[in-house]
Design an enzyme around this catalytic site. Structure first.
Site, PDB file in Angstrom:
ATOM      1  N   SER A   1       0.821  -1.211   0.000  1.00 53.40           N
ATOM      2  CA  SER A   1       0.000   0.000   0.000  1.00 53.40           C
ATOM      3  C   SER A   1       0.855   1.261   0.000  1.00 53.40           C
ATOM      4  O   SER A   1       0.397   2.320   0.429  1.00 53.40           O
ATOM      5  CB  SER A   1      -0.938   0.004   1.213  1.00 53.40           C
ATOM      6  OG  SER A   1      -0.203  -0.084   2.433  1.00 53.40           O
ATOM      7  N   GLY A   2       2.090   1.149  -0.500  1.00 56.93           N
ATOM      8  CA  GLY A   2       2.971   2.315  -0.608  1.00 56.93           C
ATOM      9  C   GLY A   2       2.740   3.062  -1.903  1.00 56.93           C
ATOM     10  O   GLY A   2       1.680   2.973  -2.528  1.00 56.93           O
ATOM     11  N   ASN A   3       3.768   3.789  -2.344  1.00 59.13           N
ATOM     12  CA  ASN A   3       3.631   4.639  -3.531  1.00 59.13           C
ATOM     13  C   ASN A   3       3.225   3.854  -4.777  1.00 59.13           C
ATOM     14  O   ASN A   3       2.296   4.228  -5.499  1.00 59.13           O
ATOM     15  CB  ASN A   3       4.950   5.357  -3.809  1.00 59.13           C
ATOM     16  CG  ASN A   3       5.257   6.436  -2.787  1.00 59.13           C
ATOM     17  OD1 ASN A   3       4.378   6.899  -2.072  1.00 59.13           O
ATOM     18  ND2 ASN A   3       6.520   6.834  -2.710  1.00 59.13           N
TER      19      ASN A   3
ATOM     20  N   CYS B   1      11.907   0.033 -12.637  1.00 60.93           N
ATOM     21  CA  CYS B   1      11.480   1.219 -13.398  1.00 60.93           C
ATOM     22  C   CYS B   1      12.518   1.581 -14.456  1.00 60.93           C
ATOM     23  O   CYS B   1      12.175   1.881 -15.607  1.00 60.93           O
ATOM     24  CB  CYS B   1      11.224   2.388 -12.451  1.00 60.93           C
ATOM     25  SG  CYS B   1      12.649   2.944 -11.480  1.00 60.93           S
TER      26      CYS B   1
ATOM     27  N   SER C   1      10.276  10.498  -4.993  1.00 61.71           N
ATOM     28  CA  SER C   1       9.446   9.438  -5.562  1.00 61.71           C
ATOM     29  C   SER C   1       9.935   8.049  -5.173  1.00 61.71           C
ATOM     30  O   SER C   1       9.337   7.045  -5.572  1.00 61.71           O
ATOM     31  CB  SER C   1       9.412   9.553  -7.092  1.00 61.71           C
ATOM     32  OG  SER C   1      10.671   9.223  -7.653  1.00 61.71           O
ATOM     33  N   ALA C   2      11.014   7.986  -4.418  1.00 59.20           N
ATOM     34  CA  ALA C   2      11.577   6.700  -3.991  1.00 59.20           C
ATOM     35  C   ALA C   2      11.128   6.396  -2.575  1.00 59.20           C
ATOM     36  O   ALA C   2      11.604   7.007  -1.611  1.00 59.20           O
ATOM     37  CB  ALA C   2      13.092   6.727  -4.072  1.00 59.20           C
TER      38      ALA C   2
ATOM     39  N   PRO D   1      10.236   3.638   0.755  1.00 61.20           N
ATOM     40  CA  PRO D   1      11.088   2.710   1.516  1.00 61.20           C
ATOM     41  C   PRO D   1      11.416   1.436   0.752  1.00 61.20           C
ATOM     42  O   PRO D   1      12.528   0.924   0.829  1.00 61.20           O
ATOM     43  CB  PRO D   1      10.251   2.409   2.766  1.00 61.20           C
ATOM     44  CG  PRO D   1       9.334   3.567   2.912  1.00 61.20           C
ATOM     45  CD  PRO D   1       9.025   4.021   1.518  1.00 61.20           C
TER      46      PRO D   1
ATOM     47  N   ARG E   1      14.126   2.168  -1.854  1.00 63.22           N
ATOM     48  CA  ARG E   1      15.418   2.401  -1.200  1.00 63.22           C
ATOM     49  C   ARG E   1      16.010   1.105  -0.647  1.00 63.22           C
ATOM     50  O   ARG E   1      17.233   0.928  -0.623  1.00 63.22           O
ATOM     51  CB  ARG E   1      15.248   3.434  -0.087  1.00 63.22           C
ATOM     52  CG  ARG E   1      14.875   4.818  -0.613  1.00 63.22           C
ATOM     53  CD  ARG E   1      14.538   5.792   0.503  1.00 63.22           C
ATOM     54  NE  ARG E   1      14.064   7.046  -0.044  1.00 63.22           N
ATOM     55  CZ  ARG E   1      14.845   8.055  -0.398  1.00 63.22           C
ATOM     56  NH1 ARG E   1      16.159   7.950  -0.263  1.00 63.22           N
ATOM     57  NH2 ARG E   1      14.326   9.168  -0.885  1.00 63.22           N
TER      58      ARG E   1
ATOM     59  N   ASN F   1      15.791  -1.692  -2.007  1.00 66.68           N
ATOM     60  CA  ASN F   1      16.077  -2.615  -3.107  1.00 66.68           C
ATOM     61  C   ASN F   1      17.127  -2.096  -4.078  1.00 66.68           C
ATOM     62  O   ASN F   1      17.195  -2.565  -5.216  1.00 66.68           O
ATOM     63  CB  ASN F   1      14.786  -2.889  -3.891  1.00 66.68           C
ATOM     64  CG  ASN F   1      13.848  -3.818  -3.164  1.00 66.68           C
ATOM     65  OD1 ASN F   1      14.277  -4.832  -2.632  1.00 66.68           O
ATOM     66  ND2 ASN F   1      12.577  -3.465  -3.123  1.00 66.68           N
TER      67      ASN F   1
END
Length: 315
Positions: free
Chosen positions: A12-14, A130, A161-162, A164, A167, A169
């Site tokens: 449920s993150g970005n 990405c 836009s990064a 957790p 970051r 990974n």
């Protein structure tokens, strides 16, 4: 609605929240059956609940316990590489199709503009990264014209836009993307770098592709340029903010500069330089977050293709 394939999103993150909005707004073949997280206070779960989507904050265990779980046909995983390995193991007995938006790379790599139809039967497909979604189509566009002994990509994304998961990974990002440059892009060797740009205001996602080739003929160079432009149009069909920043550059290499460490024993004479940018659709984060947009747009493309090929009435 009864003809749509129910899907679930884990994370449920970005990325997961942006994907949720895309499924709800853009898809004619999918319906959102569940939004799954581990933080009850996450914005993604709160948004899902407001939109009437079934939610759980108990992770994959909570997904398995949801009343509508049996109807779900496709599960997106937008967590982390380590979490996906555990999630995939938990879901394996239930026959769900998994679309992995982490760098876990359990299943085959899929880049829609390059190999969308090659792995539609795979139980778990991987969306690379990405940077991979942005650059591997360009490498593939070059390799369909001439051999590429070495390709290197640099993905620069706004630090804002990064999240957790991204970051956590970074190492997996470089390893997975480098592997996919070879496996999907067709280069003999590949290397990937990612830059988290802290600039304010945040800068749009930008990607650089550098490929070494050994063919010096003007006809081949013209064909390479045409192939790249055509590929950009293919990607832009599902990621509208994807575009070239400059004309494709093909420059002669200095014969005095050794290339053996990069290209191995291949004879290379020219470098192809391609500069891209990806503007996001701003479904969740602002338009600078093209890194989210290209991942979620690519994952949606794959899910819709899988849904379109499923037998009537199948879940």
């Amino acid at each position: 609605m009864s003809d749509r394939v129910p899907v679930a999103i884990i994370g449920s993150g970005n990325i997961g929240t942006d994907l949720m909005i895309k499924v709800l707004r853009l898809s004619d073949t999918l319906t959102l059956g569940a939004m799954v997280g581990i933080d009850p206070a996450s914005d993604g779960l709160a948004r899902a609940a407001r939109l009437g989507v079934p939610t759980t904050a108990d992770g994959v265990a909570g997904l398995l316990a949801l009343p509508g779980f049996d109807e779900i046909g496709i599960v997106f995983d937008a967590t982390s590489a380590a979490a996906h390995r555990a999630n995939a193991a938990a879901l394996a007995p239930h026959g769900k199709r998994l679309i992995d938006l982490t760098p876990a790379a359990i299943g085959p790599f899929v880049v829609p503009a390059v190999n969308l139809d090659e792995h539609l039967d795979a139980p778990d497909v991987n969306m690379v990264t990405c940077g991979g979604q942005a650059t591997i189509p360009i490498v593939a566009a070059i390799t369909r014209v001439t051999e590429v002994p070495y390709a290197e990509i640099v993905a620069s994304i706004a630090s804002r836009s990064a999240g957790p998961g991204t970051r956590a990974n970074i190492d997996e990002f470089t390893e997975t993307t480098s592997t996919a440059i070879v496996a999907v892009g067709g280069a003999r060797r590949g290397r990937a770098l990612i830059v988290l740009n802290p600039a304010e205001p945040p800068l749009i996602m930008r990607d650089t592709v550098l490929a070494l080739i050994g063919d010096a003929s003007p006809e081949v160079h013209a064909a390479v340029r045409e192939s790249i432009v055509a590929m950009v149009e293919q990607v832009a069909a599902y990621v509208p903010g994807y575009r070239l920043r400059h004309d494709v550059q093909i420059t002669a290499l200095d014969p005095e500069v050794p290339t053996r460490t990069l290209a191995g024993d291949a004879e290379v004479t020219h470098q192809v330089s391609v500069y891209l940018e990806v503007e996001g659709a701003a479904h969740y984060l602002p338009a600078y977050a093209g890194n989210l947009d290209i991942m979620t747009s690519a994952a949606l493309r794959v899910a819709e293709r899988i849904a379109a090929t499923r037998p009537a009435g199948a879940r």
